[in-house]
Design a protein around this motif. Structure first.
Motif: not given
Length: 98
Positions: A37-53, A77-82
């Motif tokens: 939960a903490h990691a997700i919040e920090r990745f959101q702040v950093a705009h690190m979408r692939l790590y967040e998801y 997938v929406a970010e282009g990941v196959v």
């Protein structure tokens, strides 16, 4: 642990993600969930979408929430990941599948 004390949100997210993976491997779902939960919040702040998801997917695995896992994979997938499950396992290792 020192990575989590760095200033940038991304570094704090990475530290929390590593802590969560270690907790998951040790079988401690509550510590893993809190760290994710903490990691997700920090990745959101950093705009690190692939790590967040990937962290959201890992949290779903820890909680055994299949619909949340699929939603996180769809976001990748929406970010282009196959192959979202492969990328997520690489970015967020240590979380048992199934």
């Amino acid at each position: 642990r020192s990575l989590g004390r760095e200033d940038p949100a991304g570094a704090a997210g990475m530290g929390a993600l590593l802590e969560a993976g270690l907790a998951a491997l040790a079988g401690d779902a509550s510590v893993a969930s809190a760290a994710l939960a903490h990691a997700i919040e920090r990745f959101q702040v950093a705009h690190m979408r692939l790590y967040e998801y990937s962290a959201v997917r890992a949290l779903a695995l820890v909680r055994r929430e299949r619909s949340a896992q699929l939603a996180a994979e769809a976001a990748l997938v929406a970010e282009g990941v196959v192959r979202p499950e492969r990328l997520a396992r690489m970015l967020a290792p240590g979380f048992p599948e199934g």
